[in-house]
Scaffold this motif. Sequence first.
Motif, short mmCIF file in Angstrom:
data_model
loop_
_atom_site.label_atom_id
_atom_site.label_comp_id
_atom_site.label_asym_id
_atom_site.label_seq_id
_atom_site.Cartn_x
_atom_site.Cartn_y
_atom_site.Cartn_z
N GLY A 49 -38.92 -2.19 -14.62
CA GLY A 49 -39.90 -1.29 -14.40
C GLY A 49 -41.44 -2.01 -14.61
O GLY A 49 -42.26 -1.64 -15.60
N ILE A 72 -41.29 -5.16 -22.72
CA ILE A 72 -40.88 -5.59 -21.53
C ILE A 72 -41.31 -7.34 -21.42
O ILE A 72 -40.56 -8.10 -21.09
CB ILE A 72 -41.80 -4.92 -20.22
CG1 ILE A 72 -41.40 -3.72 -20.01
CG2 ILE A 72 -41.55 -5.94 -18.98
CD1 ILE A 72 -42.20 -2.87 -19.14
N LYS A 90 -44.89 -3.22 -14.35
CA LYS A 90 -45.99 -2.57 -13.81
C LYS A 90 -47.20 -3.08 -14.49
O LYS A 90 -47.17 -3.93 -15.51
CB LYS A 90 -46.31 -1.08 -14.42
CG LYS A 90 -45.59 -0.01 -13.46
CD LYS A 90 -45.99 1.35 -14.14
CE LYS A 90 -44.89 2.27 -14.25
NZ LYS A 90 -44.60 3.21 -15.13
N ILE A 100 -36.77 -4.89 -11.05
CA ILE A 100 -36.85 -3.66 -10.66
C ILE A 100 -36.39 -2.64 -11.59
O ILE A 100 -36.93 -1.66 -11.89
CB ILE A 100 -36.15 -3.46 -9.15
CG1 ILE A 100 -36.69 -4.33 -8.22
CG2 ILE A 100 -36.05 -1.98 -8.85
CD1 ILE A 100 -35.88 -4.25 -6.84
N LYS A 101 -35.31 -3.03 -12.22
CA LYS A 101 -34.77 -2.18 -13.18
C LYS A 101 -35.53 -2.18 -14.71
O LYS A 101 -35.78 -1.15 -15.33
CB LYS A 101 -33.44 -2.77 -13.70
CG LYS A 101 -32.27 -2.31 -12.82
CD LYS A 101 -31.05 -2.83 -13.17
CE LYS A 101 -29.94 -2.74 -12.08
NZ LYS A 101 -29.37 -4.04 -11.86
N LYS A 121 -44.64 -0.68 -24.99
CA LYS A 121 -43.93 -0.92 -23.81
C LYS A 121 -44.29 -2.56 -23.41
O LYS A 121 -43.21 -3.24 -22.76
CB LYS A 121 -44.39 0.03 -22.80
CG LYS A 121 -43.34 0.13 -21.52
CD LYS A 121 -42.02 0.92 -21.84
CE LYS A 121 -40.91 0.71 -20.92
NZ LYS A 121 -39.69 1.25 -21.36
#
Length: 295
Positions: free
Chosen positions: A121, A136, A123, A118-119, A132
């Motif tokens: 992010g 991630i 997607k 959740i932290k 990004k």
Amino acid sequence: MNFVLKVNEHFINKIITFYQDYKEKNPSEHILFFAKTDQVAVTIYKSGKVMFQGEDAKGEYDFWIALLNNKQQTQSIQTEIDYYYSSIGSDETGKGDLFGPIVVCAAYLPKLHIDYLIKLGIKDSKTLSDSKVKEIAKQLIPIIPHSVIILPNNKYNDLVDKGYNINKMLAHMHNRAIFNVIRKIKQTPEVILDQFTDEKHYFRYLNDTDKIYRKVTFLTKAESKYASVAIASIIARHVFLEKIEDLKKATNYNICKGASKQVDEVLQRIICEQDEDFIRQIAKLNFNNIRKLKN
Ligand code: MN
């Protein structure tokens, strides 16, 4: 499957009172209340969402839905799927890119990492920038059990020449990646597959294989519905982007993703300067870009 509903504060208190005797220690800071019976686990999030898991999840969920409807509070409920459902997600990338391989990734989302994710992010990789995706993916790769299957361009071109359907290649790649993950985690959870073909065709493509994983749910746009699929899409995209970088370094051409005008310009130069075999190793020969330029 998990069942989630969203209720107002008044109803949250009702649910808490109801399960009070089964209350257990709070597993996370996002959680307001957690209770567990032999048949069901009830998690109430600070966001107002209530999740039911376990054997009786559907029964308990239906019970509360019926009660809510009775009290004419339907306007306050909104049912939704559980984004962080613990499952194997499977997705592919590179199909629409002229240069570079096709990459499939299957990834398992274990319950214990949910707060961390959740932290981060998580997607859909299509909505994230390349940098990004990289950032991630590098955090996911060490903690997420996953398997990446790469179909290099020369092999892809051979298969296309032999009359192979692209969806058949993908079905085999997904099935293999899924089994690799199952072997790592020693569990057989549900697989959510970002649908590239319908269920009937998927299993028909796998007819010539002995080992077929059948606990698969097919969903369109699955990477935006389930974190497990979003994770698979991010890792797959990261590996693909690295392969593009490798090709750029190895060939000294400005190899880039996609199938745009910029890609056409690079391809034009390569066609003028190199032979067919060179192109076969780095590009998908059945793309219109190639046919157009050769004419
Ligand atoms: Mn996809």
